[in-house]
Scaffold this active site. Structure first.
Site, mmCIF file in Angstrom:
data_model
loop_
_atom_site.group_PDB
_atom_site.id
_atom_site.type_symbol
_atom_site.label_atom_id
_atom_site.label_comp_id
_atom_site.label_asym_id
_atom_site.label_seq_id
_atom_site.Cartn_x
_atom_site.Cartn_y
_atom_site.Cartn_z
ATOM 1 N N CYS A 426 64.366 44.737 76.979
ATOM 2 C CA CYS A 426 63.220 43.833 76.972
ATOM 3 C C CYS A 426 62.086 44.497 77.731
ATOM 4 C CB CYS A 426 63.563 42.466 77.559
ATOM 5 S SG CYS A 426 63.817 42.452 79.340
ATOM 6 N N HIS A 617 59.835 35.683 84.176
ATOM 7 C CA HIS A 617 59.864 36.716 85.209
ATOM 8 C C HIS A 617 58.664 37.624 85.023
ATOM 9 C CE1 HIS A 617 61.399 39.458 82.087
ATOM 10 N NE2 HIS A 617 62.194 38.454 81.738
#
Length: 696
Positions: A426, A617
C-alpha cells in the site's frame, strides 16, 4: 475525550449520502429476497402444479385441443380442485394460501434469530395468525410477522439466558416460545393480516392503474438500474413475486413476473458487445450471453454496464419494450421464473401467453441490441476495463461472483512459476497492507501452504523479487512498474475481498503445474523462519511484516485507555479521521501535522477495510513525524458513511516501527469473527476494548 473535528468542507458528502442510501436499500432488499430465495423451489412446484392441473392447465388443454377428449379428468380435477374434484379442494389453493407464506415466515424468523430453528418456529406461528386474518395470500404478511417472531424471540431469550436452573431449560424454552408464538399469532390475526391485506389491495390497485393506463413500461426506468446495483432479487422476489402471485390466483397469470426476470435485455446487450465490442469484453460476451440467457444468471452482464454506464439506456429501452409487448398481448407467467432463464420463462408461460411472452423476450433483446450498438459505436473510444468492472460488481454484491471467471478468463491471473512469496503493498506499508496481509496470510495457511510467505510493504520499497503482489486497485499500476515480473492482483475490500480466495487457488494451481521435485523460488523463505515482524525504520520507509496470526503483543502498550472513544462524535469521513488522529496527538505519539498527513493519505486510496472498519494512517513520508508507535480506537454506534460504505469502527494508526503490526494482525482476526465484533460493539469500557484486541 475527542479531538476537534476537521473544519475543511466534506466535498464528497453528497456522493456518500447516495452511497449510504444505496447500501441501506440493498440491505433491506437482501433481507426480503433472502426470505423468498431459499423457498423458490416451492414456488416453482406450485407453478408447475398450477400449470398442469387447473381447469385451463396443460393437461386439459392438450386433451381437448389435441385428442378431442371432453370427459372427466379424475385425478387431474382432484389435484387442481375443480370440476368433480372441487369438493376435495385440491392442492393448488392450500399451497398458495398456507405452505408458501409459512415457509417464508419460518425462513424469516430463523434468519433473524441467527439461523436458529427456534426463531423459525415462532416466525411460522406468527405468520399463521396473519394468514387466517386476511383474505389474500400473506406473502407480505409473512415477510413482516416471520422476522418479527424470530427477532422478538431472540430478545426474550436473552433476558433469561444463563439464569435458568439446570433441568428446567426445556420447560422454559418450550413454554416461552409457545406462549410468545400464541401472542404473535393473535396479533397477526387482529392487526397484521387486515393491514397487509389493505396494503396488498392498494398495491394491486396501483399496478392495475399502471396497466390500464399503459404506464407499466415506465417501471423499467427504475428496475433496470436497480438490478445493476444488485437489487434485482430484492425487486423480483421482495416485491413482484408477492404481488404477482396474488394476481395470478385471480387471473391465472401475472405480467409482474416478467418485469425483472425477462432475459431479453441482457441477451441484447451481450450480443452487441459480441459484435461491436473490443478486447476482453468482445471475446467474453458470447459465453456470457449463453450463461445469462440459458442459465438465467443475469448478474453476468452487470460488469458490461458498469464498464460503460451509458449502456444503462440500452437495457432500460429493452426492458420497457418487453413490458409493453406483454401489455399489448395480455401475456404473463403463472409463477416466478427463477432463475431468469428462457427455459424457466417458457415453462411458467400459460398456453395463451406463449406468443406474447416469446415476443417480449425477442423484441426486448432486439431493442437493447440496437441501442447498445449505437452507444458502442458513437461513444468515445475509451479503453474500458472489464476486469475492474467485474471487481466493482463483486464488491457491490458483497462476495465473489460464481460467473466472474467467464468474464475475466477464468481467474485473476496466470502464474508462470510456483508462488512462494506474496507481498501486500500500500502507499505507506503501515496499516492497510498490514491488515490485508494478515487476512490473506490466514487464508494461505488454512489452505495448507505453510511455506508461502505473506508480507506487507510500502510501494516505494517494493523490489522485483516477489512472486505475487496484492494492492488496492488504484495502486496496481504503480506496483506493476516496480515489480513487472510478479503476478498482480487488485482488491478493494481489504477485509473480505473475493480476490483472496482466487489468490489461494492461484497458489495451488502454480504448485500443481510445477514438477513435484522443483524447489521453491529463491525469494521464498519458509514462513516459520520469518521473524515475528520485520519492518525497516522510518528512514527507509519500507514496511514488511510476517507477523504470526496468534500470540499478538498486548494492545495495552500501543492502545492507551485515553485513546479509546466509545461514542464518536464525527458525522463524516473527514471528521472521523480528525477524531482518530486527534487521539494520537493527545497521547503524544504524533504532532498535529501527522493528522494532515492522514487526510492526505486518504485522498490517494481509501483506508476502509470492509466489515465496518476503517484504519486511517499517515503517508509514507510522514513516518518521520512519529515520536512513538500508537493506535487509537473510535466507535460510532450510530454509524457513519465512508465513501458509501457503512463504518462503525475507526482505528487510527501511527507506526514508526513494526510493533503495531501484531496488534493490527489481531484486529484483522477480530473483524473476521462476528462474535468478536459483537463484543466490541457491546463494550461498556475502554478496558473491555483493550481486552478484545489483545487476546491471543
Amino acid at each position: 475525550m475527542s479531538a476537534p473535528t476537521d473544519v475543511r468542507p466534506d466535498r464528497g458528502s453528497a456522493g456518500r449520502e447516495r452511497g449510504g442510501l444505496r447500501v441501506a436499500v440493498q440491505k433491506l432488499g437482501t433481507a426480503l429476497s433472502n426470505m423468498v430465495l431459499p423457498n423458490i423451489a416451492a414456488f416453482i412446484a406450485w407453478g408447475l402444479i398450477t400449470a398442469l392441473f387447473i381447469e385451463v392447465g396443460w393437461i386439459t388443454l392438450i386433451g381437448e385441443n389435441v385428442f378431442g377428449y371432453e370427459g372427466g379428468y379424475g385425478l387431474v380435477e382432484r389435484l387442481g380442485g375443480w370440476g368433480a374434484g372441487a369438493e376435495a379442494g385440491g392442492i393448488v389453493a392450500p399451497m398458495i394460501t398456507y405452505l408458501l407464506p409459512l415457509l417464508i415466515g419460518y425462513t424469516g424468523g430463523r434468519m433473524l434469530y441467527d439461523d436458529n430453528i427456534r426463531g423459525g418456529v415462532v416466525g411460522a406461528i406468527a405468520t399463521m395468525g396473519a394468514i387466517t386474518g386476511a383474505g389474500v395470500p400473506m406473502f407480505l404478511g409473512a415477510m413482516v410477522m416471520g422476522p418479527l417472531g424470530g427477532w422478538s424471540m431472540k430478545k426474550l431469550d436473552a433476558l433469561w439466558a444463563d439464569r435458568i436452573r439446570p433441568g428446567f431449560e426445556m420447560l422454559v424454552n418450550n413454554f416461552s416460545a409457545g406462549i410468545w408464538g400464541m401472542i404473535l399469532a393473535i396479533l397477526g390475526f387482529v392487526a397484521a393480516g387486515p393491514f397487509v391485506e389493505a396494503f396488498s389491495n392498494a398495491a394491486g390497485n396501483v399496478v392495475r392503474f399502471l396497466v390500464d393506463n399503459s404506464l407499466l413500461p415506465l417501471t423499467s426506468i427504475l428496475v433496470e438500474p436497480a438490478k445493476i446495483l444488485f437489487l434485482n432479487n430484492a425487486i423480483n422476489h421482495g416485491i413482484f413475486t408477492p404481488l404477482g402471485t396474488t394476481e395470478a390466483i385471480t387471473d391465472g397469470q401475472s405480467i409482474l413476473f416478467l418485469i425483472e426476470a425477462n432475459p431479453g435485455p441482457g441477451l441484447g446487450l451481450l450480443l452487441a458487445f459480441a459484435v461491436f465490442g473490443t478486447g476482453l469484453a468482445k471475446a467474453s460476451a458470447p459465453g456470457a450471453a449463453l450463461i445469462q440467457f440459458v442459465g438465467g444468471i443475469h448478474e453476468i452482464y452487470f460488469p458490461y454496464v458498469l464498464m460503460k454506464p451509458r449502456l444503462i439506456l440500452a437495457v432500460i429501452a429493452g426492458g420497457m419494450t418487453g413490458v409493453a409487448t406483454n401489455l399489448v398481448f395480455g401475456s404473463g407467467l403463472r409463477a416466478p421464473a427463477a432463475p431468469g432463464s428462457i427455459i424457466a420463462v417458457l415453462i411458467q408461460s400459460p398456453v395463451g401467453s406463449l406468443v406474447g411472452v416469446i415476443l417480449s423476450v425477442v423484441l426486448s433483446a432486439l431493442v437493447t441490441f440496437l441501442v447498445a450498438a449505437v452507444l458502442l459505436r458513437t461513444g468515445k473510444d475509451d479503453d474500458a476495463d472489464l476486469a475492474g468492472a467485474t471487481e466493482r460488481m463483486e464488491e457491490m454484491k458483497g462476495k465473489r461472483s460464481s460467473v466472474a471467471g467467464a468474464l475475466t478468463g477464468g481467474g485473476v491471473a496466470t502464474a508462470t512459476r510456483p508462488i512462494g512469496s506474496i507481498v501486500f503493498a500500500c502507499d505507506a506499508g503501515m496499516g492497510s497492507s498490514a491488515m490485508g496481509a494478515s487476512v490473506l496470510r490466514r487464508k494461505i495457511r488454512d489452505a495448507g501452504y505453510e511455506d508461502v510467505t505473506v508480507v506487507n510493504k510500502a510501494i516505494s520499497s517494493l523490489r522485483d523479487d516477489a512472486d505475487l503482489v496484492v494492492t488496492h486497485r488504484d495502486l496496481t499500476d504503480r506496483a506493476r512498474q516496480r515489480t513487472p515480473s510478479a503476478v498482480h492482483v487488485s482488491v478493494e475490500d481489504f477485509m473480505a475481498s473475493p480476490r483472496y480466495d482466487e489468490v489461494v487457488a492461484l497458489v495451488g494451481e502454480s504448485r500443481s503445474a510445477a514438477e513435484p521435485t522443483e524447489p521453491a523460488p529463491s525469494s521464498s523463505v519458509p514462513a516459520t523462519a520469518q521473524p515475528a515482524a520485520s519492518m525497516a525504520g522510518p528512514a527507509t520507509g519500507a514496511g514488511t511484516s510476517a507477523a504470526p496470526e496468534a500470540g499478538a503483543a498486548p494492545a495495552g502498550g500501543l492502545l492507551a485507555v485515553e485513546a479509546i472513544v466509545l461514542e464518536g462524535r464525527a458525522s463524516s469521513k473527514a471528521e472521523a479521521i480528525s477524531e482518530a488522529g486527534g487521539l494520537l496527538v493527545a497521547s503524544g505519539a504524533v504532532p498535529a501535522a501527522y493528522v494532515e498527513a492522514m487526510h492526505e493519505r486518504e485522498e490517494s486510496v481509501s483506508t476502509h477495510m470492509g466489515s465496518g472498519l476503517a484504519i486511517p494512517h499517515g503517508t509514507n513520508e510522514a513516518k518521520g513525524l512519529i515520536a512513538r508507535t500508537a493506535i487509537s480506537f473510535v466507535r460510532y454506534p450510530q454509524g457513519l458513511d465512508w465513501d458509501g460504505k457503512d463504518t462503525e469502527f475507526v482505528i487510527g494508526v501511527a507506526g514508526a516501527g513494526d510493533d503495531h503490526l501484531q496488534v493490527l494482525s489481531r484486529v484483522a482476526e477480530v473483524f473476521l469473527d462476528e462474535s468478536q465484533v459483537a463484543r466490541l460493539r457491546a463494550a461498556r469500557t475502554a478496558e473491555e476494548v483493550q481486552a478484545v484486541l489483545s487476546e491471543s
